[in-house]
Design a protein around this motif. Structure first.
Motif: not given
Length: 358
Positions: A274-280
């Motif tokens: 979830i965190a990496i998806s928000r960043l990407v």
């Protein structure tokens, strides 16, 4: 400057990440750092608000021609588990909802690729719901279903979408994406829409003014590279069309599927994704923590990892529960608001287009 320094600096400053940088962060940086950067990205998008809506899920049938190995919900015709709702069944569910659910803003329909229902069945279902709930948003049918409707009707995807739109369809939920890599799809869902068909349907919906969500089912046979490349495919689509409203990640549940030996994802892995998806996904406004798949405690923690939406009250859900989800069937608005406030955020009731209600 090394990739370690470049990737961390970009993530911290909200700059656009490359696939190589995202891969580095996902494989080498811990959850707390990713969560901190994703939380800031979330604040830049929607402040301290966390959204929810009052919605009702309806699954029209589980009888499906696709027979996807990853699916625990569907079955073949003749299976004793099979069901199909008639128009009268749908009317009964809608009337029950009207009587018991206050403030409903969305009917959410995801179903199957039924072997015999013709296209008119789906048109009539939409028209029937819209007659009973003229002011309620209908979010229905994944791109996989739209491709199926085009096939059984002999019409183009664009014509199918226009017809459904005229019958009452307001937006698409964006499911069925799984992993947008056909080498993966040949293993997990070989008989349903290809990556190109899913992408074309989504783009077509956006081009006719229909908003959609975006999704990903991860944690099965895909590699980490394929898992992240999916996000970049979605980001490219959004750059082109601007039609995605929210991204939803679905962790794979192996129970009752053809992959029972796959180890379920840990809460740590779910939160990290979830965190990496928000960043990407810097161009998609919202990231959902779908409480029904994550469990309420993990979904609440996800609000500190970049998510800003818990989905909604749901009322009834069958697909992920068939695969082993142990969450309840619904949450009240009071429960959702309590979860959000306990995470230090401001609960905001929204409609399906993210207009704030209260």
């Amino acid at each position: 400057m090394s990739i370690q320094e470049t990737a961390a600096r970009k993530a911290a400053n909200g700059q656009r990440l490359s696939l190589t940088e995202a891969l580095y962060l996902y494989k080498n940086v811990g959850l707390l750092d990713l969560a901190s950067w994703a939380r800031q990205a979330k604040i830049r998008q929607s402040g301290n608000k966390v959204y929810y809506n009052i919605n009702r899920h309806i699954n029209l049938s589980n009888i499906c021609t696709a027979s996807c190995p990853l699916c625990a919900f569907s079955c073949e015709e003749g299976d004793r588990r099979g069901f199909m709702l008639t128009k009268e069944d749908v009317i009964a569910k809608i009337k029950e909802t009207i009587a018991t659910v206050k403030g409903l803003t969305e009917i959410h329909i995801v179903s199957s690729l039924h072997p015999h229902n013709d296209f008119n069945y789906y048109i009539e279902i939409l028209q029937t719901i819209k007659e009973l709930l003229p002011h309620v948003h209908i979010q229905a049918f994944t791109p996989v279903e739209i491709v199926h409707f085009a096939k059984i009707s002999g019409k183009s995807v664009k014509d199918v979408l226009h017809i459904l739109q005229n019958a009452g369809l307001d937006s698409l939920p964006g499911g069925g994406a799984e992993i947008l890599d056909d080498s993966v799809r040949r293993i997990i869902c070989p008989n349903k829409a290809t990556s190109a068909q899913w992408i074309d349907t989504i783009k077509t919906a956006h081009k006719i003014g229909m908003k959609t969500n975006a999704s990903e089912l991860y944690g099965h046979v895909e590699t980490i590279e394929q898992r992240l490349q999916h996000l970049f495919t979605l980001r490219d689509i959004q750059d082109e069309t601007g039609g995605f409203q929210a991204f939803i990640s679905f962790p794979f549940f192996p129970a009752n599927t053809a992959f029972p030996d796959i180890k379920p994802l840990t809460a740590y892995e779910k939160l990290k994704f979830i965190a990496i998806s928000r960043l990407v996904l810097d161009n998609i406004p919202h990231v959902k923590a779908f409480w029904m798949m994550l469990t309420q405690p993990v979904a609440q923690f996800a609000l500190a990892c970049g998510a800003d939406d818990l989905d909604g009250t749901v009322e009834e859900e069958k697909i992920i529960h068939a695969a082993g989800a142990a969450t309840g069937q619904k949450m009240t608005t009071a429960q959702l608001e309590q979860v959000i406030r306990a995470a230090g955020c401001i609960p905001v009731q929204r409609d399906s287009l993210y207009n704030e209600i209260k």
